[in-house]
Design an enzyme around this catalytic site. Structure first.
Site, PDB file in Angstrom:
ATOM      1  N   GLY A  29       0.815  -1.210   0.000  1.00  0.00           N
ATOM      2  CA  GLY A  29       0.000   0.000   0.000  1.00  0.00           C
ATOM      3  C   GLY A  29       0.843   1.252   0.000  1.00  0.00           C
ATOM      4  N   ASN A  30       0.214   2.399   0.185  1.00  0.00           N
ATOM      5  CA  ASN A  30       0.955   3.665   0.268  1.00  0.00           C
ATOM      6  C   ASN A  30       0.280   4.583   1.288  1.00  0.00           C
ATOM      7  OD1 ASN A  30      -1.003   5.499  -1.224  1.00  0.00           O
ATOM      8  ND2 ASN A  30      -0.650   3.915  -2.778  1.00  0.00           N
ATOM      9  N   ARG A  31       0.863   5.743   1.510  1.00  0.00           N
ATOM     10  CA  ARG A  31       0.418   6.603   2.604  1.00  0.00           C
ATOM     11  C   ARG A  31      -0.692   7.585   2.241  1.00  0.00           C
ATOM     12  NH1 ARG A  31       4.018   5.874   6.741  1.00  0.00           N
ATOM     13  NH2 ARG A  31       6.105   5.211   6.121  1.00  0.00           N
ATOM     14  N   SER A  32      -1.299   7.436   1.073  1.00  0.00           N
ATOM     15  CA  SER A  32      -2.360   8.384   0.702  1.00  0.00           C
ATOM     16  C   SER A  32      -3.523   8.305   1.694  1.00  0.00           C
ATOM     17  CB  SER A  32      -2.876   8.054  -0.701  1.00  0.00           C
ATOM     18  OG  SER A  32      -4.006   8.840  -0.985  1.00  0.00           O
ATOM     19  N   ALA A  96      -3.683   7.674  -5.467  1.00  0.00           N
ATOM     20  CA  ALA A  96      -2.317   7.168  -5.536  1.00  0.00           C
ATOM     21  C   ALA A  96      -2.406   5.704  -5.958  1.00  0.00           C
ATOM     22  CB  ALA A  96      -1.636   7.310  -4.182  1.00  0.00           C
TER      23      ALA A  96
END
Ligand code: C5P
Length: 219
Positions: A29-32, A96
């Protein structure tokens, strides 16, 4: 909602980050956070638009009077965007989207073996907005969060993905911060929106998108 400059328009907004499954319990995943996309969707609704908000998992409450589509992976995001864009005037691609996903999802939870490391094979995801380059009937806005060469990288994405506008921001200065500074680029000019609270930045940004959309309709 029955007045406003976007009355009768369908605006599609994507928000949040995608999750790419590794096995039944893990993902990449990512930090969006989705904050900016949700604020843009609410603002578009308040300006009179019919809004579809396509979102990866977030901790946010879905806005009232907006059609929300929940997705997890980049491939699900792509399918939802294609469906929503069958009839759309503006696409704001704020999500994102993961550039890569695991080549395959393991059917069972991956176990460790002794003290060995492990290699995860990744494949590229499709470029969701780039694939819509032929849809010159939609006004398309992309985002570029960069850690270096901000404006040069953003300009090349504007071209490569066939966007009408790209919104550049410094990924490190804005991630997880309440405030954000933005630079909005088209083929010719760059407009700087000074550092402000994300909800305020979203409102200013949407006003600018509407102004450019109206100009574009005349061309
Ligand atoms: O190449 P990069 O991921 O930095 O491009 C950012 C822009 O492209 C964003 O508008 C993002 O939503 C979009 N994007 C996409 N599909 C991908 C990756 C990014 O539509 N697979």
């Amino acid at each position: 909602r029955h007045h406003g400059p976007l009355r009768g328009r369908h605006v599609v907004v994507t928000a949040g980050g995608t999750r790419e499954p590794i096995d039944p319990v893990r993902y990449l995943g990512n930090r969006s956070s989705g904050q900016m996309g949700y604020a843009l969707a609410e603002r578009a609704r308040d300006l009179g638009a019919t809004v579809t908000l396509i979102s990866g998992p977030t901790a946010l409450t879905p806005p009232r009077a907006v059609t929300c589509v929940a997705v997890e992976t980049a491939l699900e995001m792509r399918a939802a965007v294609q469906t929503a864009c069958a009839h759309a005037d503006i696409l704001i691609m704020n999500a994102a989207v993961a550039d890569f996903r695991p080549a395959q999802m393991a059917a069972e939870k991956i176990k460790k073996h002794g003290d060995e490391g492990m290699t995860l094979q990744l494949v590229q995801n499709p470029d969701v907005v780039g694939e819509l380059a032929h849809r010159t009937d939609i006004f398309k806005v992309g985002f570029a969060a960069e850690t270096h060469d901000l404006l040069a990288n953003a300009r090349s994405k504007l071209q490569r993905k066939g966007l009408n506008l790209i919104v550049a921001n410094d990924a490190i200065a804005s991630i997880g911060q309440p405030e954000i500074a933005l630079t909005v680029l088209d083929g010719e000019q760059a407009v700087e929106l000074p550092r402000q609270l994300k909800a305020e930045a979203a409102a200013t940004l949407l006003d600018l998108i509407v102004a450019r959309f109206e100009q574009w309709l005349l061309t």
